[in-house]
Structures are given as structure tokens and as C-alpha cells.
Motif scaffolding. Sequence first.
Motif, PDB file in Angstrom:
ATOM      1  N   ASP A   1      18.609 -55.870   4.735  1.00  0.00           N
ATOM      2  CA  ASP A   1      19.455 -54.965   3.949  1.00  0.00           C
ATOM      3  C   ASP A   1      18.996 -53.510   4.084  1.00  0.00           C
ATOM      4  O   ASP A   1      19.340 -52.665   3.274  1.00  0.00           O
ATOM      5  CB  ASP A   1      19.489 -55.384   2.479  1.00  0.00           C
ATOM      6  N   THR A   2      18.200 -53.216   5.121  1.00  0.00           N
ATOM      7  CA  THR A   2      17.745 -51.846   5.348  1.00  0.00           C
ATOM      8  C   THR A   2      18.109 -51.384   6.757  1.00  0.00           C
ATOM      9  O   THR A   2      18.375 -52.196   7.647  1.00  0.00           O
ATOM     10  CB  THR A   2      16.213 -51.700   5.154  1.00  0.00           C
ATOM     11  N   GLY A   3      18.105 -50.078   6.913  1.00  0.00           N
ATOM     12  CA  GLY A   3      18.379 -49.494   8.218  1.00  0.00           C
ATOM     13  C   GLY A   3      17.478 -48.298   8.471  1.00  0.00           C
ATOM     14  O   GLY A   3      17.343 -47.426   7.608  1.00  0.00           O
ATOM     15  N   ARG A   4      16.838 -48.277   9.636  1.00  0.00           N
ATOM     16  CA  ARG A   4      16.005 -47.145  10.057  1.00  0.00           C
ATOM     17  C   ARG A   4      16.892 -46.204  10.847  1.00  0.00           C
ATOM     18  O   ARG A   4      17.630 -46.640  11.727  1.00  0.00           O
ATOM     19  CB  ARG A   4      14.845 -47.650  10.900  1.00  0.00           C
ATOM     20  N   VAL A   5      16.842 -44.903  10.545  1.00  0.00           N
ATOM     21  CA  VAL A   5      17.771 -43.918  11.096  1.00  0.00           C
ATOM     22  C   VAL A   5      17.025 -42.835  11.870  1.00  0.00           C
ATOM     23  O   VAL A   5      15.951 -42.392  11.464  1.00  0.00           O
ATOM     24  CB  VAL A   5      18.584 -43.258   9.951  1.00  0.00           C
ATOM     25  N   GLY A   6      17.638 -42.402  12.962  1.00  0.00           N
ATOM     26  CA  GLY A   6      17.119 -41.272  13.732  1.00  0.00           C
ATOM     27  C   GLY A   6      18.255 -40.646  14.518  1.00  0.00           C
ATOM     28  O   GLY A   6      19.423 -40.991  14.317  1.00  0.00           O
ATOM     29  N   ILE A   7      17.912 -39.722  15.423  1.00  0.00           N
ATOM     30  CA  ILE A   7      18.941 -39.141  16.286  1.00  0.00           C
ATOM     31  C   ILE A   7      18.777 -39.688  17.698  1.00  0.00           C
ATOM     32  O   ILE A   7      17.692 -40.100  18.105  1.00  0.00           O
ATOM     33  CB  ILE A   7      18.932 -37.593  16.280  1.00  0.00           C
ATOM     34  N   THR A   8      19.855 -39.668  18.443  1.00  0.00           N
ATOM     35  CA  THR A   8      19.875 -40.274  19.765  1.00  0.00           C
ATOM     36  C   THR A   8      19.183 -39.412  20.813  1.00  0.00           C
ATOM     37  O   THR A   8      18.936 -38.220  20.617  1.00  0.00           O
ATOM     38  CB  THR A   8      21.324 -40.511  20.229  1.00  0.00           C
TER      39      THR A   8
END
Length: 128
Positions: free
Chosen positions: A22-29
Motif C-alpha cells: 500500500d506504499t509507493g516510492r517516488v522519484g523523477i525519471t
Amino acid sequence: MANYPDDLQYTKDHEWIRITGDTGRVGITFYAQDSLGDVVYVDLPKVGTTVKANEPFGSVESVKAVSELFSPVSGEVIEVNTKLADAPELVNTSPYDEGWMIVIRLSNPGEVDALLSAAEYEDFINEK
């Protein structure tokens, strides 16, 4: 497709998210960091901040420009990559591993269905 891992999902604003439960790790491409040039500062929210899909959650400053960061999903920020305060260049050198930005506890997991696969994202940037 080495620059766009298949285990991630992507936005047209050039963010990625890696969903785990239920989690998501976020960054830029890779494309985003390459377009920005050398990243010199990353402004991220505090743990506990609520973010909304497609709305800004912070910014990244490079030698070329300051760009807003947009959340791919809605939820609560449960972790922030504190390494970026002292080493913002990790966004350039390791955009999918050490250069991640925040972890979100998803409040609406269905939003993930609107994101792009690696192949769809690559098609999107090739159309530019």
C-alpha cells in the motif's frame, strides 16, 4: 529500455513510482534528470504531509531551472530521502535507486491504474 525500468509506473510529468503493497516510492525519471542537468537542490515535504495525485509536492533545482515535482498518487508522505539534502546529485547519478524522493502511503490505490507502463512512457517521450 534500460533507462525506464519495467517494475515502475510513470507520469506524463516525468515522475515514477514503485508500488510495494500500500506504499509507493517516488522519484523523477532518467529523462527528467537528463533534461534538467545537474541537480543542486531538492525541496521535499515533511513526513506526515498529505499529497494529491497530479499536484505539486516539492521542487527540484538544477543549474538550468527550478521544476515542480508532481505526485503520481494521493496519500500521506511516510518517508523522505534525507540523503538528498547533502547529496542532491544522487537524482542525476541514480534516479531510480539512491535518488528517490518520497514514500507515500496510498489513500486511493486505484489511481495507479491511470499511470503509464515503461513502454507507454517511452512512447510518450519519443513523441516529443
